[in-house]
Motif scaffolding. Structure first.
Motif, PDB file in Angstrom:
ATOM      1  N   THR A  86       0.863  -1.200   0.000  1.00  0.00           N
ATOM      2  CA  THR A  86       0.000   0.000   0.000  1.00  0.00           C
ATOM      3  C   THR A  86       0.887   1.234   0.000  1.00  0.00           C
ATOM      4  O   THR A  86       2.003   1.219   0.531  1.00  0.00           O
ATOM      5  CB  THR A  86      -0.900   0.037   1.229  1.00  0.00           C
TER       6      THR A  86
ATOM      7  N   SER B 299       0.891   5.161   1.190  1.00  0.00           N
ATOM      8  CA  SER B 299       0.120   6.100   2.014  1.00  0.00           C
ATOM      9  C   SER B 299       0.599   7.550   1.901  1.00  0.00           C
ATOM     10  O   SER B 299      -0.186   8.485   2.046  1.00  0.00           O
ATOM     11  CB  SER B 299       0.164   5.662   3.477  1.00  0.00           C
TER      12      SER B 299
ATOM     13  N   GLY C  50       4.358   3.450   3.294  1.00  0.00           N
ATOM     14  CA  GLY C  50       3.212   2.544   3.095  1.00  0.00           C
ATOM     15  C   GLY C  50       3.410   1.244   3.845  1.00  0.00           C
ATOM     16  O   GLY C  50       4.059   1.218   4.899  1.00  0.00           O
TER      17      GLY C  50
ATOM     18  N   ASP D 166       0.008   9.421 -10.748  1.00  0.00           N
ATOM     19  CA  ASP D 166      -0.140   8.348  -9.769  1.00  0.00           C
ATOM     20  C   ASP D 166       1.221   7.779  -9.435  1.00  0.00           C
ATOM     21  O   ASP D 166       2.109   7.695 -10.284  1.00  0.00           O
ATOM     22  CB  ASP D 166      -1.032   7.237 -10.317  1.00  0.00           C
TER      23      ASP D 166
ATOM     24  N   THR E 177      -1.162   1.583  -5.126  1.00  0.00           N
ATOM     25  CA  THR E 177      -1.157   2.851  -5.879  1.00  0.00           C
ATOM     26  C   THR E 177      -1.764   3.968  -5.044  1.00  0.00           C
ATOM     27  O   THR E 177      -2.758   3.762  -4.351  1.00  0.00           O
ATOM     28  CB  THR E 177      -1.943   2.700  -7.200  1.00  0.00           C
ATOM     29  N   LYS E 178      -1.143   5.173  -5.174  1.00  0.00           N
ATOM     30  CA  LYS E 178      -1.743   6.383  -4.603  1.00  0.00           C
ATOM     31  C   LYS E 178      -1.986   7.335  -5.760  1.00  0.00           C
ATOM     32  O   LYS E 178      -1.061   7.744  -6.475  1.00  0.00           O
ATOM     33  CB  LYS E 178      -0.840   7.023  -3.553  1.00  0.00           C
TER      34      LYS E 178
ATOM     35  N   ALA F 191      -0.513  11.413  -6.505  1.00  0.00           N
ATOM     36  CA  ALA F 191       0.260  11.600  -5.280  1.00  0.00           C
ATOM     37  C   ALA F 191       1.450  12.557  -5.460  1.00  0.00           C
ATOM     38  O   ALA F 191       1.930  13.147  -4.491  1.00  0.00           O
ATOM     39  CB  ALA F 191       0.746  10.247  -4.790  1.00  0.00           C
TER      40      ALA F 191
END
Length: 578
Positions: free
Chosen positions: A62, A64, A83, A123, A135-136, A139
């Motif tokens: 993840t 973050s 993350g 992204d 993926t964020k 970001a």
């Protein structure tokens, strides 16, 4: 394992179960939360066999947080991605482009360097080796970074002609393609970017004087240099000057001749600016020379914003001729020896002084305007005084000094006394007696003056008042000498007093009564009697007096002193009425 058996993992059916044999079956896992689950195979007869924690679902990565949140479109920004689930070997993309230098620090920290990308938000995706990814969205934002401003450190050359055409090199930093250059407000032609630190161009025509140099990058950032470029006027041509010599005191008007003389020009003598400079025309100027030490110097003429035109050793400074305005005192005696002071200007060390053509001795330079010396001997009259400097320049004060006779001196008078009735023949000794000199004794003129020599004069006293008086000799030039109290007038004895006091009471008994009366020539009478003589005016030459004085006459005893003095005074006074 029976055909038709099913498989579940943590309660979720496994998809596409295939019983390969009684001891092997395959299937594909369904989605499930991360963690260890029980694997159960159930035959069609509902007999089941579980395997506790037989399979573990791994969680995917993840994303973050991103730091920093933006960077240059050119890439190169070092990022830290926070993350979970980051595995060794993970990679990341920014807007679909893989970043470089990936590094998994821990399961929660990942770093890499951004690739280049178009401006905008993108992204950020992290993918583990097992292809799971996190993926964020939007970001990281790519921005267009400002380029560093240019700087200018130097230009070469620093000057050039008004017509332009000077190949100019500009040194600095952060120059970029498309850069422009201006000299003053005029664009420099043929700008070439040699490197980020060097630009070249060719100057266009411009007005005389300094002009700033401005470089501008395409992003409109610009820079100037503190040392400007100077557009130069054409230099003047200096061909000759007149005069070629002048005084060290300055003030000489030097005419400069040449061509292309411009208004606002300057000129110098050696390294000192002309006191005044008048540009008469394009071919002539007049410079007032400043003060300077003796010697040759260069003359330079410089147009504004131009190079100098110079004539080397063209002008020579020389000492000014001296001037002589006064001599004090301006008279003295023919024997010389008079200390005099000269006043003027331009006197130099080593100068000589002549008075009437003869050297003035012991010259002393007090200053450039004063000197002293001692006059030599010279004949009577006015003479020139001449000052000559060591450079042979002279100054003359015509008839600046007059020689005259010295004042006479009176040293003695013989005799030093005589009767107040006058008539005493005296001789005066001294110096400087001139023909025509007069003599005064006690203020009365001495008669029958005879000049014996310049040291002796004779005369006969006039009547005067009894007492000591001064003797004065005055020359025809008005100069005089005096002997104070040099002569004494003695009150004269009279015939009556001699007759009544001496002759009648003392002499009649021996010489007869005629001696007691006036108008008897006692000298003759005495000679006739052979008893003595009287020399009028000279008691010491009169035997009558000397015999009285020594007591030989009269025979009846020596006369008293008062009687002897009375006879002496009477004879000295001339033996009046003898």
């Amino acid at each position: 394992f029976l055909t038709g058996a099913t498989v579940s993992l943590g309660g979720s059916n496994c998809v596409g179960v295939s019983v390969i044999s009684a001891v092997k079956a395959t299937c594909a896992t369904s989605a499930h939360v991360a963690g260890a689950v029980t694997v159960t195979l159930t035959n069609t007869d509902l007999n089941a066999a579980p395997l506790a924690q037989g399979f573990t679902y791994l969680g995917g990565p993840t994303v973050s947080a991103i730091s920093p949140l933006q960077g240059s479109t050119a890439g190169g920004t070092v990022l830290t991605i926070s993350g979970t689930g980051f595995l060794t070997g993970a990679t990341a993309t920014f807007g679909g482009t893989t970043c470089t230098s990936p590094s998994v620090t821990s399961a929660t920290a990942f770093s890499c360097t951004t690739p280049a990308h178009a401006a905008g938000a993108v992204d950020v995706k992290v993918t583990n080796l097992d292809t799971q990814a996190g993926t964020k969205t939007a970001a990281f934002t790519y921005i267009v970074a400002a380029l560093p401003a240019p700087t200018v450190s130097s230009i070469s050359p620093l000057s050039g002609p008004l017509a332009g055409g000077t190949a100019l090199t500009i040194n600095g930093a952060n120059f970029t393609a498309g850069i422009t250059v201006k000299i003053g407000n005029i664009a420099c032609a043929g700008v070439t970017l040699v490197s980020a630190a060097k630009v070249t161009c060719t100057t266009a025509a411009g007005p005389a004087g300094p002009a700033s140099v401005l470089v501008t990058n395409p992003d409109n950032q610009s820079a100037t240099i503190s040392t400007p470029f100077t557009y130069l006027n054409s230099p003047a041509v200096l061909t000759s000057i007149s005069p070629i010599t002048g005084s060290t005191a300055g003030g000489t008007q030097i005419i400069l001749t040449g061509s292309n003389f411009l208004g606002g020009a300057s000129a110098s003598v050696d390294t000192t600016a002309c006191t005044t400079l008048n540009i008469v025309s394009a071919t002539q100027a007049v410079c007032t020379a400043p003060a300077h030490a003796v010697g040759p110097v260069s003359i330079s003429f410089t147009n504004p914003y131009s190079t100098a035109a110079t004539l080397a050793n063209a002008f020579t400074y020389a000492s000014p001729a001296p001037t002589l305005s006064a001599v004090t005192p301006n008279t003295g005696v023919i024997t010389g020896g008079q200390s005099i002071t000269l006043t003027g200007s331009g006197f130099l060390t080593g100068m000589t002084i002549t008075v009437g053509g003869a050297a003035c001795t012991t010259p002393s330079l007090l200053s450039s305007t004063n000197a002293t010396c001692v006059t030599p001997a010279h004949a009577l009259g006015a003479v020139d005084v001449v000052v000559k400097n060591t450079d042979l320049k002279t100054a003359t004060l015509a008839a600046g000094f007059t020689y005259g006779n010295p004042a006479p001196t009176v040293a003695s008078i013989t005799p030093t006394s005589g009767p107040n009735t006058g008539g005493t023949a005296v001789t005066i000794a001294g110096t400087g007696f001139l023909s025509g000199a007069t003599v005064a004794i006690g203020g009365a003129s001495c008669g029958s003056v005879t000049l014996v020599s310049d040291t002796s004069v004779k005369c006969t006293t006039s009547a005067g008042t009894a007492g000591a008086v001064s003797v004065v000799v005055m020359n025809t030039d008005g100069k005089s000498g005096m002997l104070a109290n040099g002569f004494t007038y003695v009150a004269s004895a009279t015939w009556t007093s001699v007759s009544a006091t001496v002759f009648v009471p003392k002499c009649v008994g021996c010489h007869g009564p005629n001696l007691a009366y006036k108008n008897v020539d006692l000298s003759t009478y005495a000679k006739a009697l052979a008893t003595g003589s009287i020399k009028a005016g000279s008691p010491s030459a009169s035997s009558t007096y000397t015999t009285m004085n020594n007591g030989s006459m009269p025979t009846a005893g020596k006369l008293p002193a008062n009687m002897i003095k009375l006879v002496n005074d009477w004879i000295a006074a001339g033996a009046l009425n003898n």
